[in-house]
Design an enzyme around this catalytic site. Structure first.
Site, PDB file in Angstrom:
ATOM      1  N   ARG A  71     155.834   4.634  52.975  1.00  0.00           N
ATOM      2  CA  ARG A  71     156.904   5.456  52.402  1.00  0.00           C
ATOM      3  C   ARG A  71     158.126   5.498  53.301  1.00  0.00           C
ATOM      4  O   ARG A  71     159.239   5.679  52.827  1.00  0.00           O
ATOM      5  CB  ARG A  71     156.379   6.855  52.068  1.00  0.00           C
ATOM      6  CG  ARG A  71     155.502   6.854  50.819  1.00  0.00           C
ATOM      7  CD  ARG A  71     154.905   8.220  50.570  1.00  0.00           C
ATOM      8  NE  ARG A  71     154.039   8.633  51.649  1.00  0.00           N
ATOM      9  CZ  ARG A  71     152.711   8.510  51.662  1.00  0.00           C
ATOM     10  NH1 ARG A  71     152.097   8.013  50.608  1.00  0.00           N
ATOM     11  NH2 ARG A  71     151.996   8.906  52.687  1.00  0.00           N
ATOM     12  N   GLU A 108     141.695   9.321  64.523  1.00  0.00           N
ATOM     13  CA  GLU A 108     140.469  10.119  64.624  1.00  0.00           C
ATOM     14  C   GLU A 108     139.246   9.331  64.168  1.00  0.00           C
ATOM     15  O   GLU A 108     138.124   9.643  64.527  1.00  0.00           O
ATOM     16  CB  GLU A 108     140.597  11.429  63.835  1.00  0.00           C
ATOM     17  CG  GLU A 108     140.956  11.287  62.377  1.00  0.00           C
ATOM     18  CD  GLU A 108     142.454  11.172  62.109  1.00  0.00           C
ATOM     19  OE1 GLU A 108     142.809  11.234  60.925  1.00  0.00           O
ATOM     20  OE2 GLU A 108     143.264  10.980  63.032  1.00  0.00           O
TER      21      GLU A 108
END
Length: 184
Positions: A71, A108
């Site tokens: 984006r 993560e």
């Protein structure tokens, strides 16, 4: 608010646009996450104009805008057009032909890589403002800054549409100045 044909009023402030057009999707991409979808903002002509205008004010004075995959490409291209400068697409690893400069960073759940072309674009000494949609944990933005700096660019600032401050991204990218149009 600006009147539209038919008398309908359309929001014109950044806060009003984001409130009116951001779609909230519960439990995506996993249970407990309240996903903020900016797709309706970008698809709306007034929404796109208001958001990219605000981002362009932040990037004023840049030699080049860098948009982060994906984006950030849309936003960065629109901002660069408004400023009359070029845009650099910071791509996910493996999407550009060699040679490339790359920066791998930890997520993560593993690692990811960002890349930019090593040939054809001289970044040394260029003032490059990074544009992206969301600042969450900060890993992607920190990697983009490191990639540009390693290529000789000066990165004076970054701008995002939304910031999720509870995830600590701003601390991860410090001391890079980051301006967010809205925090949620």
């Amino acid at each position: 608010m600006t009147p539209e044909p038919g008398g309908r009023r359309h929001p014109t402030s950044v806060a009003d646009v984001l409130k009116a057009l951001t779609r909230e999707v519960p439990d995506f991409p996993e249970p407990g996450i309240q996903f903020k979808d900016l797709t309706p903002v970008l698809a709306d002509r007034q929404g796109l104009a208001v958001v990219t205008g605000a981002l362009a004010e932040i990037a004023e004075g840049a030699d080049l805008v860098a948009g982060i995959d994906a984006r950030g490409f849309l936003l960065g291209g629109a901002v660069a057009h408004l400023l009359g400068i070029g845009v650099l697409a910071i791509r996910k690893g493996g999407k550009l032909p060699p040679p490339v400069h790359s920066q791998t960073y930890t997520l993560e759940y593993g690692t990811a890589t960002l890349e930019i072309p090593a040939d054809g674009i001289e970044l040394a000494g260029q003032r490059v403002v990074i544009i992206d949609d969301v600042l969450a944990t900060g890993g992607t933005l920190a990697a983009a800054r490191a990639l540009l700096a390693a290529s000789g660019a000066e990165v004076p600032a970054a701008a995002v549409v939304l910031e999720l401050p509870a995830l600590g991204g701003r601390e991860k990218v410090a001391p890079l100045p980051v301006t967010s149009l809205q925090t949620v």
